[in-house]
Design a protein around this motif. Structure first.
Motif, short mmCIF file in Angstrom:
data_model
loop_
_atom_site.label_atom_id
_atom_site.label_comp_id
_atom_site.label_asym_id
_atom_site.label_seq_id
_atom_site.Cartn_x
_atom_site.Cartn_y
_atom_site.Cartn_z
N GLY A 154 -9.60 20.05 -9.40
CA GLY A 154 -8.63 20.70 -8.53
C GLY A 154 -8.39 22.12 -8.99
N VAL A 155 -7.35 22.72 -8.43
CA VAL A 155 -6.94 24.08 -8.78
C VAL A 155 -5.49 24.02 -9.24
CG1 VAL A 155 -6.60 26.44 -7.94
CG2 VAL A 155 -8.51 25.08 -7.08
N ASP A 156 -5.22 24.51 -10.46
CA ASP A 156 -3.85 24.49 -10.97
C ASP A 156 -3.06 25.67 -10.41
OD1 ASP A 156 -4.37 26.73 -12.58
OD2 ASP A 156 -4.31 25.62 -14.47
N VAL B 141 -0.58 16.40 -15.89
CA VAL B 141 0.39 16.18 -14.82
C VAL B 141 0.11 17.16 -13.68
CG1 VAL B 141 2.84 16.40 -14.19
CG2 VAL B 141 2.18 15.15 -16.27
N GLU B 142 -0.10 18.43 -14.01
CA GLU B 142 -0.43 19.43 -12.98
C GLU B 142 -1.74 19.10 -12.29
OE1 GLU B 142 1.27 21.82 -11.53
OE2 GLU B 142 2.97 21.23 -12.80
N TYR B 143 -2.73 18.63 -13.07
CA TYR B 143 -4.02 18.21 -12.51
C TYR B 143 -3.80 17.12 -11.46
CZ TYR B 143 -8.30 15.36 -12.52
OH TYR B 143 -9.39 14.62 -12.17
N PHE B 144 -3.04 16.10 -11.81
CA PHE B 144 -2.77 15.00 -10.88
C PHE B 144 -2.09 15.54 -9.62
CE2 PHE B 144 -0.59 11.51 -8.94
CZ PHE B 144 -1.38 10.39 -9.17
N CYS C 43 -2.17 18.50 -8.27
CA CYS C 43 -2.99 19.33 -7.38
C CYS C 43 -4.04 18.51 -6.63
CB CYS C 43 -3.62 20.50 -8.14
SG CYS C 43 -4.93 20.09 -9.28
N ILE C 44 -4.31 17.30 -7.11
CA ILE C 44 -5.30 16.46 -6.42
C ILE C 44 -4.62 15.39 -5.56
CG2 ILE C 44 -7.12 14.74 -6.80
CD1 ILE C 44 -7.94 16.35 -9.25
N SER C 45 -3.59 14.75 -6.11
CA SER C 45 -3.02 13.57 -5.46
C SER C 45 -1.55 13.68 -5.09
CB SER C 45 -3.20 12.34 -6.36
OG SER C 45 -4.57 12.13 -6.62
N GLY C 46 -0.88 14.75 -5.47
CA GLY C 46 0.55 14.86 -5.17
C GLY C 46 1.40 14.24 -6.27
N GLU C 47 2.50 13.66 -5.89
CA GLU C 47 3.44 13.10 -6.86
C GLU C 47 3.05 11.69 -7.26
OE1 GLU C 47 5.93 14.76 -8.47
OE2 GLU C 47 5.09 16.49 -7.42
N HIS C 48 3.23 11.38 -8.53
CA HIS C 48 2.98 10.04 -9.07
C HIS C 48 4.27 9.22 -8.96
CE1 HIS C 48 2.05 6.93 -12.06
NE2 HIS C 48 0.79 7.29 -11.89
N PRO C 49 4.17 7.93 -8.71
CA PRO C 49 5.39 7.13 -8.58
C PRO C 49 6.15 6.95 -9.90
CG PRO C 49 3.44 5.74 -8.34
CD PRO C 49 2.96 7.16 -8.39
N TYR D 78 2.53 7.57 -16.30
CA TYR D 78 1.32 8.40 -16.26
C TYR D 78 1.14 9.16 -17.58
CZ TYR D 78 -1.98 12.03 -14.93
OH TYR D 78 -3.07 12.87 -14.88
N ARG D 79 2.21 9.80 -18.04
CA ARG D 79 2.13 10.54 -19.31
C ARG D 79 1.70 9.62 -20.45
NH1 ARG D 79 6.45 13.29 -16.62
NH2 ARG D 79 6.10 15.56 -16.65
N GLN D 80 2.27 8.43 -20.51
CA GLN D 80 1.92 7.50 -21.58
C GLN D 80 0.46 7.06 -21.46
OE1 GLN D 80 4.00 6.75 -24.25
NE2 GLN D 80 2.01 6.09 -25.02
#
Length: 154
Positions: free
Chosen positions: A45-47, A105-108, A110-116, A121-123
């Motif tokens: 993706g693009v940050d 987190v930024e990578y996720f 820019c590709i998929s939006g917000e994580h639930p 995710y961080r862990q």
């Protein structure tokens, strides 16, 4: 049936990044120790700073190659095989865990939006020891499409 004519369109940096943002299928090209290229299919993706970002593991050849020879190329593909594409050359920075967590987190995003569940995710990124590759574009090809040379069009 008319033949499709190949095209190339030169773009400025802002238009390049706008072209890349919705496209996540890429080929990362690094250089092996003997100088020969290695191509790796990746998701990217693009940050927010306009760097191409790719998630990987520190043991992967692409990561080792980028550490030793940070000049890389990324071919950004469209979802359809004959769709437009571009090659981006740049300088690659490898960031390892735990410093990679927030860039991941930024990578996720820019590709998929917000994580639930960002804590989960961080862990997971820490548990997996994930790395991130950030490629700062230094030059790029025109955006191209495949097809016939204009002289062969009917």
């Amino acid at each position: 049936m008319p033949r499709t004519i190949a095209t190339t369109t030169s773009v400025e940096r802002a238009d390049l990044l706008n072209f890349v943002r919705p496209r996540h299928q890429m080929l990362l090209i690094t250089s092996r120790s003997d100088g020969r290229p290695q191509a790796s299919p990746v998701t990217g993706g693009v940050d927010p700073e306009g760097r191409l970002v790719i998630s990987s593991y520190p043991e992967r050849a692409k990561v080792s190659n980028a550490r030793h020879r940070p000049q890389v190329s990324v071919v950004v593909l469209s979802e359809e095989f004959n769709g437009p594409w571009v090659q981006v050359d740049g300088d690659c920075e490898v960031i390892d865990s735990p410093d990679s967590v927030e860039p991941l987190v930024e990578y996720f995003r820019c590709i998929s939006g917000e994580h639930p569940d960002w804590d989960e995710y961080r862990q997971a990124m820490l548990d997996q020891g994930k790395s991130i590759l950030r490629v700062t574009p230094t030059r790029w090809s025109p955006v191209a499409t495949g097809g016939f040379p204009a002289r062969l069009a009917d």
